[in-house]
Design a protein around this motif. Structure first.
Motif, PDB file in Angstrom:
ATOM      1  N   HIS A  63       5.580  11.287  -0.552  1.00 24.88           N
ATOM      2  CA  HIS A  63       4.817  12.437  -0.083  1.00 24.88           C
ATOM      3  C   HIS A  63       3.322  12.208  -0.213  1.00 24.88           C
ATOM      4  O   HIS A  63       2.523  12.900   0.415  1.00 24.88           O
ATOM      5  N   LEU A  64       2.937  11.234  -1.041  1.00 25.37           N
ATOM      6  CA  LEU A  64       1.519  10.922  -1.204  1.00 25.37           C
ATOM      7  C   LEU A  64       1.068   9.807  -0.258  1.00 25.37           C
ATOM      8  O   LEU A  64      -0.115   9.492  -0.201  1.00 25.37           O
ATOM      9  N   CYS A  65       2.008   9.222   0.447  1.00 17.08           N
ATOM     10  CA  CYS A  65       1.716   8.080   1.322  1.00 17.08           C
ATOM     11  C   CYS A  65       1.904   8.487   2.779  1.00 17.08           C
ATOM     12  O   CYS A  65       2.940   9.051   3.147  1.00 17.08           O
ATOM     13  N   GLN A  66       0.947   8.194   3.577  1.00 18.50           N
ATOM     14  CA  GLN A  66       1.013   8.556   4.989  1.00 18.50           C
ATOM     15  C   GLN A  66       1.719   7.453   5.775  1.00 18.50           C
ATOM     16  O   GLN A  66       1.247   6.312   5.816  1.00 18.50           O
ATOM     17  N   ASN A  67       2.872   7.788   6.359  1.00 21.10           N
ATOM     18  CA  ASN A  67       3.574   6.830   7.220  1.00 21.10           C
ATOM     19  C   ASN A  67       3.244   7.159   8.665  1.00 21.10           C
ATOM     20  O   ASN A  67       3.137   8.327   9.037  1.00 21.10           O
ATOM     21  N   ASN A  68       3.060   6.143   9.500  1.00 22.52           N
ATOM     22  CA  ASN A  68       2.796   6.408  10.912  1.00 22.52           C
ATOM     23  C   ASN A  68       3.559   5.416  11.776  1.00 22.52           C
ATOM     24  O   ASN A  68       4.093   4.411  11.280  1.00 22.52           O
ATOM     25  N   ILE A  69       3.600   5.710  13.073  1.00 19.38           N
ATOM     26  CA  ILE A  69       4.334   4.862  14.018  1.00 19.38           C
ATOM     27  C   ILE A  69       3.388   4.372  15.114  1.00 19.38           C
ATOM     28  O   ILE A  69       3.785   4.201  16.260  1.00 19.38           O
ATOM     29  N   THR A 100       0.820  -1.218   0.000  1.00 20.62           N
ATOM     30  CA  THR A 100       0.000   0.000   0.000  1.00 20.62           C
ATOM     31  C   THR A 100       0.851   1.264   0.000  1.00 20.62           C
ATOM     32  O   THR A 100       0.313   2.372  -0.063  1.00 20.62           O
ATOM     33  N   PHE A 101       2.172   1.096   0.077  1.00 19.83           N
ATOM     34  CA  PHE A 101       3.076   2.251   0.159  1.00 19.83           C
ATOM     35  C   PHE A 101       3.928   2.311  -1.095  1.00 19.83           C
ATOM     36  O   PHE A 101       4.563   1.329  -1.482  1.00 19.83           O
TER      37      PHE A 101
END
Length: 442
Positions: free
Chosen positions: A204-210, A197-198
């Motif tokens: 910059h168009l993909c939301q990364n989270n922790i 999904t990444f």
């Protein structure tokens, strides 16, 4: 416009600039540091005493204990990682300690309200420039230069308490190791670094989270776990090279804004656990912003003073800055891996004086910054200040006036101080405290 050559002034109170603003807000001084000029502002809090350490480069001085530890760490990475017969890691050990707030904080995803940005924690040249608080401040610029595996070594600056293990300047080794898919999964080409999904081509168009404590959302579990295993194996190998194969270690989960997941390593030293380094998987946002958007990387940071003091049984961090031949000769012409135990040349007595003062009505015992007072004491007393401790807080029951009491321990590393000498320094500190903070000596 006033020009202040901070690296040449004998004594300037740490809040001199602040006081100058009160008297002449339109005439802000220009600070000259290492032949470059910087415009001071209301954030400036760097002192001449701190700037006097800038050119010492203890980590590069032949036979200095910090240099020995530095070289042993470099040798470990040189021998452990090679590419076509050459070291895979490059070493940068003479980078300028004056960095931008963008380098020190923004590029590393450190939030605006993070305590490490506080004026009480850092030495600011002005609101956009400071003395680096960690070697990681150079990480993004080296990644942008196309480097994949590198060590950053140098002096870092943090406002801190005063005792035998804390000094406002210390030395760090920080490292980054990056790997692309073809290297990480050389034997398993079907595995991927990034989740389906990444898209690493358009991060910059993909939301990364922790949110997931185990991994970043953009990374596959396989990539994260393999990098974690490599990171921990490499660092266990390093501490065994430094402290011997029998050293006990453990991993503790940690939080750093620029890595996720993150850990600290502790070793069992002198019957207690001692933290020796922090590490983790570099946040993908940092890599993507710096150029390499198809890699995963780990990073770590280790303090040279803590390692050297443990290895060589050095009891006081101030000894690192000593020019006393009795200290330095114990490390000269010795094999790099020699088992050296520091032997005190002599022990000089302490002199302890208390300093109590009433605070002005604009300050309280909870809002007064002890680090501001510590800097003032350092500026005046220099390296004869062994320790400063907040001894007491007091609020008068009737007048509600508020008071603080600090205990200041004086000790010279190379000779016995007389009480008369101590009393003179102590009186100078009293006068400066009155001038800088507007306090009333009790």
């Amino acid at each position: 416009m006033t020009k202040i050559l901070l690296n040449r002034v004998q004594y300037l109170p740490s809040s001199f600039i602040k006081l100058s603003f009160c008297r002449a807000p339109k005439s802000l001084p220009i600070l000259q540091i290492k032949n470059k000029e910087y415009q001071a502002d209301e954030i400036s809090n760097v002192t001449p005493k701190i700037l006097s350490y800038l050119n010492r480069n203890l980590h590069l001085q032949k036979d200095h204990p910090l240099s020995k530890v530095r070289q042993r760490i470099v040798n470990y990475f040189y021998s452990s990682f090679t590419h076509r017969g050459n070291p895979a890691f490059s070493v940068y050990d003479n980078l300028s300690p004056v960095v931008s707030t963008k380098q020190n904080f923004d590029d590393l995803l450190i939030p605006e309200d993070h305590p490490s940005r506080a004026k009480s924690d850092c030495y600011y040249v002005n609101s956009t420039t400071l003395l680096r608080a960690h070697m990681t401040a150079h990480q993004s610029e080296l990644l942008k230069a196309g480097l994949e595996n590198f060590l950053m070594i140098g002096d870092v600056y943090r406002r801190d308490e005063i005792d035998s293990t804390h000094f406002p300047v210390f030395h760090q080794v920080d490292a980054v190791r990056s790997q692309r898919k073809e290297h990480l999964f050389e034997n398993h080409p079907g595995l991927e670094i990034f989740e389906t999904t990444f898209d690493p081509e358009t991060p910059h168009l993909c939301q990364n989270n922790i949110i997931d404590p185990v991994k970043q959302s953009c990374h596959t579990l396989e990539a994260t776990k393999l990098m974690e295993a490599q990171l921990k194996n490499h660092l266990v190998g390093l501490v065994k090279v430094l402290f011997g194969d029998e050293i006990q270690h453990r991993w503790v989960e940690a939080y750093f804004p620029f890595t996720h997941p993150s850990w600290e390593m502790e070793i069992f030293y002198e019957n207690k656990w001692m933290e020796v380094l922090g590490c983790g998987i570099v946040r993908n946002e940092i890599l993507a912003a710096s150029g390499p958007n198809n890699s995963i990387a780990y990073a770590f940071g280790i303090g040279l003073e803590r390692i050297a003091m443990a290895l060589y049984k050095i009891p006081d961090i101030r000894l690192m800055w000593s020019n006393d031949s009795g200290f330095l000769t114990q490390f000269q012409n010795k094999d790099l891996n020699a088992n050296i135990t520091y032997k005190p040349v002599s022990v000089y007595p302490q002199c302890t004086n208390d300093l109590s003062f009433w605070l002005p009505s604009t300050l309280t015992v909870d809002t007064f910054m002890s680090n501001d007072f510590y800097d003032l004491v350092r500026d005046i007393g220099g390296d004869v200040i062994e320790q400063v401790k907040l001894k007491d807080k007091f609020v008068h029951p009737k007048t509600k006036k508020q008071s603080l009491c600090y205990s200041i321990v004086y000790r010279h590393l190379e000779r016995t101080l007389t009480q008369a000498e101590v009393n003179k320094i102590h009186k100078d500190i009293e006068r400066a405290a009155q001038q800088v903070f507007g306090v009333q000596i009790r």
